[in-house]
Design an enzyme around this catalytic site. Structure first.
Site, PDB file in Angstrom:
ATOM      1  N   HIS A 157     -71.121 -58.516 -24.625  1.00 24.70           N
ATOM      2  CA  HIS A 157     -70.608 -57.170 -24.615  1.00 24.70           C
ATOM      3  C   HIS A 157     -69.205 -57.069 -23.625  1.00 24.70           C
ATOM      4  O   HIS A 157     -69.176 -57.956 -22.805  1.00 24.70           O
ATOM      5  CB  HIS A 157     -71.491 -56.097 -24.450  1.00 24.70           C
ATOM      6  CG  HIS A 157     -71.895 -55.655 -22.869  1.00 24.70           C
ATOM      7  ND1 HIS A 157     -72.961 -55.019 -22.673  1.00 24.70           N
ATOM      8  CD2 HIS A 157     -71.606 -56.055 -21.796  1.00 24.70           C
ATOM      9  CE1 HIS A 157     -73.221 -55.089 -21.389  1.00 24.70           C
ATOM     10  NE2 HIS A 157     -72.250 -55.586 -20.877  1.00 24.70           N
ATOM     11  N   GLU A 196     -71.416 -53.015 -27.323  1.00 26.08           N
ATOM     12  CA  GLU A 196     -72.646 -53.859 -27.550  1.00 26.08           C
ATOM     13  C   GLU A 196     -72.423 -54.820 -29.016  1.00 26.08           C
ATOM     14  O   GLU A 196     -71.405 -54.320 -29.620  1.00 26.08           O
ATOM     15  CB  GLU A 196     -73.815 -53.215 -27.579  1.00 26.08           C
ATOM     16  CG  GLU A 196     -74.252 -52.442 -26.364  1.00 26.08           C
ATOM     17  CD  GLU A 196     -74.671 -52.986 -25.224  1.00 26.08           C
ATOM     18  OE1 GLU A 196     -74.582 -54.208 -25.136  1.00 26.08           O
ATOM     19  OE2 GLU A 196     -75.053 -52.728 -24.359  1.00 26.08           O
TER      20      GLU A 196
HETATM   21  P1  PGA Z   1     -71.949 -57.500 -14.151  1.00 26.08           P
HETATM   22  O1  PGA Z   1     -71.731 -56.739 -15.853  1.00 26.08           O
HETATM   23  O2  PGA Z   1     -70.336 -57.418 -13.789  1.00 26.08           O
HETATM   24  O3  PGA Z   1     -72.696 -56.351 -13.496  1.00 26.08           O
HETATM   25  O4  PGA Z   1     -72.469 -58.843 -14.642  1.00 26.08           O
HETATM   26  C1  PGA Z   1     -70.692 -57.186 -16.670  1.00 26.08           C
HETATM   27  C2  PGA Z   1     -70.669 -56.428 -18.062  1.00 26.08           C
HETATM   28  O5  PGA Z   1     -72.104 -56.183 -18.357  1.00 26.08           O
HETATM   29  O6  PGA Z   1     -69.888 -56.010 -18.415  1.00 26.08           O
END
Ligand code: PGA
Length: 241
Positions: A139, A144
């Site tokens: 995503h 999503e």
């Molecule tokens: P994260 O999330 O930087 O906390 O890994 C990234 C995302 O899910 O877009």
């Protein structure tokens, strides 16, 4: 897509902050698209350091965040409003009226808020430099798998894996929001330049697919292949080394 692989997370954060700093110095009134989550924490820390010690000036910068949970008050500790205040807004001289984040306050007319947000980005002249992370499921922002590449700011349901990833930030399972407001894939692709950040082994498979797989709505990040100016900064673990 240009790909820069750094030795570690710290270097990734420094490279990302330097790229943003160069853009701000070149064009002090530019418009940024800003992410939340774990990945950009080091980048924000480095931007704050550059502000305090190198005089990096945010006074004319505009900033739009990519997304916000739906159903959390702005001052909820896990809201992205709170995250941005703590990590950046309260620590640099960004003018509060030059920042915007979708409002996910409980009871809000969310569809009207999505329209307001998309229009605000358009009225600002669009996003010059958009920074985005990637989920383990591919995503980008909260778009999503299955999100239309023509999507704009809208209400989305979070994928089960995204909810599971967010669980650690909330006291109880039931507190984790199930939906969010996110800018769309088309909103992201409209940005003039995109900086994709990925760190850690858990992102390696999504990164590999983003770079190599055919473009498909089942892998939202693959939409970035359609954009003429994307820079991916990955640490070695995210590149699978
Ligand atoms: P994260 O999330 O930087 O906390 O890994 C990234 C995302 O899910 O877009």
């Amino acid at each position: 897509m240009r790909v820069l692989v750094t030795s570690d997370y710290r270097t990734l954060s420094e490279e990302a902050a330097e790229l943003i700093a160069r853009a701000v110095r070149t064009r002090p009134g530019l418009t940024l698209g800003l992410p939340t989550g774990n990945t950009p924490l080091g980048m924000y820390q480095e931007l704050v350091r550059k502000h305090l010690h190198e005089g990096l000036d945010f006074s004319r910068v505009r900033a739009f965040n990519l997304d916000e949970y739906l159903g959390l008050a702005r001052d909820h500790p896990q809201s992205y409003h709170s995250y941005m205040r703590a990590r950046l807004f309260d620590q640099v001289n960004l003018q509060r009226e030059n920042t915007d984040i979708p409002d996910g306050t409980p009871g809000i007319d969310a569809d009207a808020e999505c329209d307001r947000y998309e229009n605000a980005i358009r009225d600002a002249g669009g996003i010059d430099l958009l920074i985005v992370g990637i989920g383990a499921n591919g995503h980008i922002a909260f778009n999503e798998p299955g999100s239309s590449f023509d999507s704009r700011t809208r209400v989305v349901l979070l994928a089960p894996g995204t909810i599971a990833d967010a669980r650690k930030y909330f006291a109880r399972e039931g507190e984790v929001p199930r939906s969010a407001i996110t800018i769309g894939i088309r909103t992201i692709l409209d940005a003039r330049r995109i900086l994709l950040l990925a760190s850690g082994r858990k992102k390696a498979e999504a990164v590999e697919r983003t770079l190599r797989d055919p473009v498909s709505e089942s892998l939202p990040a693959s939409a970035l292949q359609l954009h003429p100016d994307v820079i991916a900064i990955l640490d070695e673990a995210a590149r699978g080394h």
